[in-house]
Every structure is written in structure tokens, then in C-alpha cells.
Design an enzyme around this catalytic site. Structure first.
Site, PDB file in Angstrom:
ATOM      1  N   SER A 129     -15.972  -6.054 -12.752  1.00 25.34           N
ATOM      2  CA  SER A 129     -14.573  -6.291 -13.132  1.00 25.34           C
ATOM      3  C   SER A 129     -13.934  -5.009 -13.661  1.00 25.34           C
ATOM      4  CB  SER A 129     -14.490  -7.345 -14.243  1.00 25.34           C
ATOM      5  OG  SER A 129     -15.001  -8.577 -13.790  1.00 25.34           O
TER       6      SER A 129
ATOM      7  N   ALA B  12      -5.219 -16.669  -6.996  1.00 27.79           N
ATOM      8  CA  ALA B  12      -4.445 -17.471  -6.033  1.00 27.79           C
ATOM      9  C   ALA B  12      -5.446 -18.338  -5.286  1.00 27.79           C
ATOM     10  CB  ALA B  12      -3.700 -16.563  -5.053  1.00 27.79           C
TER      11      ALA B  12
ATOM     12  N   TYR C 176      -2.382  -9.052   1.619  1.00 27.00           N
ATOM     13  CA  TYR C 176      -2.255  -9.266   0.170  1.00 27.00           C
ATOM     14  C   TYR C 176      -1.348 -10.470  -0.122  1.00 27.00           C
ATOM     15  CZ  TYR C 176      -2.767  -7.716  -4.671  1.00 27.00           C
ATOM     16  OH  TYR C 176      -3.082  -7.628  -5.996  1.00 27.00           O
TER      17      TYR C 176
ATOM     18  N   LYS D 108       2.443  -9.887  -8.006  1.00 24.72           N
ATOM     19  CA  LYS D 108       2.383  -8.554  -8.630  1.00 24.72           C
ATOM     20  C   LYS D 108       3.790  -7.982  -8.812  1.00 24.72           C
ATOM     21  CE  LYS D 108      -2.075  -8.096  -9.164  1.00 24.72           C
ATOM     22  NZ  LYS D 108      -2.653  -8.427 -10.479  1.00 24.72           N
TER      23      LYS D 108
ATOM     24  N   ILE E 173     -10.637  -1.842  -5.237  1.00 26.99           N
ATOM     25  CA  ILE E 173     -11.960  -1.724  -5.855  1.00 26.99           C
ATOM     26  C   ILE E 173     -12.713  -3.011  -5.558  1.00 26.99           C
ATOM     27  CG2 ILE E 173     -13.115  -1.752  -8.117  1.00 26.99           C
ATOM     28  CD1 ILE E 173     -10.854   0.152  -9.033  1.00 26.99           C
TER      29      ILE E 173
END
Ligand code: 0WD
Length: 270
Positions: free
Chosen positions: A19, A101, A161, A168, A197
Site C-alpha cells: 500500500s 469502486a 481508469y 479523482k 504502482i
């Protein structure tokens, strides 16, 4: 002496050792910060998987507080801040590293997103920052800093995305409004826009590996940013070294976001 010696904060959003919040936490710990942490409530109290995972990571760092918190539950959030006040007193920083989501809504086209899926995604990925800021302002010291994590998909269309991009965009706007409102209370609010990442949540993003590969050709530094670089900048944005920075969206993506077309070397190799 570390720059966070005598400073205290809360970190929301460590799911495991990959994380982003854990990388930020490690930098903060190196600098002497004292921290409290939350994990998603475990469904089966007999097998507290999330709690155990978090404990293993943060107890060696001297965690002052480890509590369950589902940000869709006001009572959970209130309990965390009440316990933080009791156990730790006034705070210097809060890290918000949370997004979600439903998988079908995330993988599908934006025009297919369900009403409930949209509401839940926005609630967990954007409203949660607002609700944390509401509690945090009551226990943050003047000079305090609030940090959230975002991604370029909130500013530009990143295929795959999808609905998270909309979340975002809203989150980044919330950062600016919160910075405006909390500035007079000497509280700073910033976003860190990380490049891709590999983590638990990014594994749900379609074509994630392909996105990562693009950084090797498109990004000015010709590589993706490792999570350690995100951790360091996260720590800086929470520290006094960034005391004049608020309402900002700092990109840690090896410069990828500045590019409007591929580098010439890409055309040359065609
Ligand atoms: O490439 C990436 N990984 C990037 C991530 C690039 C740029 C930004 N980000 C953002 C994410 O969108 C997110 O806001 O960074 C933040 C942290 O993401 P992460 O470190 O990639 O993801 P992860 O390790 O999965 O942590 C996110 C956590 C959740 O983990 P899981 O995977 O168990 O859902 O958000 C937390 C949870 O710990 N979370 C919640 N916390 C409280 N209440 C909730 C909730 N309802 N839902 C998710």
C-alpha cells in the site's frame, strides 16, 4: 533528530505491505513520527485478517493506535478521532489513502456505471476525504497537514481508469475547496498524484501493466516512479518543509503528466 520528532498523526489506508500509505508511513517513522492507523473492519471477528496484516506492519513502528474504520460509517470515523484525541492528543497530520469502486463499475464503460456503484465509489474515494477533514480540523494543530492520494486519471482520460477518474477529479477539487476553507485555520490540504504502482487496488485497473510500461518510453525520466519516491514526497508534504504549500496536486510520476505527445525517439523507432 528526525524532522517528525514529537509530531503525531493518523494514517488511513494501509491494506498490506504494498500500500502507498505504508511507504509514506515508513518515511514518517524514519523521521520520528508517532502514528495511529486504521484498517477495514474484519467481517469475521474470529479471523481478523485486515487487523492482523496491519498490526504486523505497524507494531514494529511503535503504532499508538490501531482501529477498524469503514469511512462509509460515521460512527466508525467518530470513534477513531475520539480515540486519537484520547490516546495521542492534538495531531500534526492525517493521511487519506483510500479509494474503492465496485469491480464491474470500474471495469465497464463510464456510460454503463450503475447508480449505486457510482454513489459508493464517490463516497469512499472522495467524500471520505471531506468527512475526515471535518473531524481532523478539530484536533489538528495550527500548521497541520492533510494529504490524499490521487492519479492522473482525474485530470486526463486514462482508458481503463473509468469511473475512478471521475472520483479523482472530484477528490482533487475537494482538495482545493478544503485548502481554501482550512487555510485560515492554518491547516494545509494537498494531493499527491502518484504514477502507477502495483498494489491491491491497482490490480483491479484494466491494462495496468501496459500503463506501467508506457512510463519507460513516455516519461521524461524514462521510468515509472517506485513507491519509495511516493513515500518520500508524501512525508515532505506532511512536513514543515512544505509549510507554504496548500491546495496543490504534486505529481510523483517521473514527469509523465507534462507530456502531450510521445517523445521523438518513439517516432524514430517506428
Ligand atoms: O497505482 C496506484 N496504486 C495508485 C494509487 C496511483 C495513484 C494513486 N493511487 C491512490 C489510490 O487511488 C488510493 O486513493 O492511492 C491510494 C491508495 O491506493 P493503493 O495503496 O494503491 O491501494 P491499497 O493498498 O489497496 O489501499 C487502498 C485502501 C483499501 O485497501 P483494499 O484494497 O483493502 O480496498 O483503501 C482502503 C482499504 O484499506 N479502503 C477503505 N478504508 C476505509 N473505508 C474503504 C472504506 N470503505 N475502502 C477501501
Amino acid at each position: 533528530m528526525g524532522i517528525f520528532e514529537g509530531k503525531k498523526g493518523l494514517v488511513f489506508g494501509i491494506a498490506n505491505d504494498r500500500s502507498i500509505a505504508y511507504y509514506i508511513t515508513q518515511e514518517l517513522a524514519k523521521e520520528g513520527a508517532e502514528m495511529g492507523f486504521t484498517h477495514l473492519p474484519d467481517k469475521d471477528p474470529e479471523r481478523p485478517k485486515a487487523e492482523r496484516k496491519l498490526r504486523k506492519l505497524v507494531e514494529p513502528l511503535g503504532a499508538k493506535l490501531i482501529m477498524p474504520c469503514d469511512v462509509t460509517n460515521d460512527e466508525n470515523v467518530d470513534k477513531v478521532f475520539a480515540a486519537a484525541k484520547e490516546e495521542m492528543g492534538e495531531l500534526d497530520f492525517v493521511v487519506h489513502s483510500i479509494a474503492y469502486a465496485p469491480i464491474d463499475d470500474l471495469k465497464g464503460n463510464v456510460y454503463d456505471v450503475s447508480r449505486d456503484g457510482f454513489k459508493l465509489s464517490m463516497e469512499i474515494s472522495c467524500y471520505s476525504l471531506i468527512t475526515l477533514a471535518n473531524r481532523a480540523r478539530k484536533i489538528l494543530k495550527p500548521g497541520g497537514s492533510l494529504l490524499t492520494l490521487t492519479y492522473l486519471g482525474g485530470e486526463k482520460v486514462i482508458p481503463g481508469y473509468n469511473v475512478m477518474g471521475i472520483c479523482k477529479a472530484a477528490l482533487e477539487s475537494a482538495v482545493e475547496y478544503l485548502a481554501h476553507e482550512l487555510g485560515p485555520e492554518e491547516i494545509r490540504v494537498n494531493a499527491l498524484s502518484a504514477g502507477p504502482i502495483k498494489t491491491l487496488s491497482s490490480s483491479a485497473v484494466k491494462d495496468f501493466d501496459k500503463m506501467l510500461k508506457l512510463y519507460e518510453t513516455f516519461a521524461p525520466l524514462r521510468r515509472p516512479s517506485p513507491p519509495e519516491e511516493v513515500g518520500k514526497m508524501g512525508m515532505i508534504l506532511l512536513s514543515d518543509y512544505s509549510s507554504g504549500v496548500t491546495g496543490e496536486n504534486v505529481h510523483v510520476d517521473c514527469g509523465y503528466h507534462i507530456m502531450g505527445a510521445p517523445p521523438e525517439s518513439v517516432h524514430a523507432s517506428e
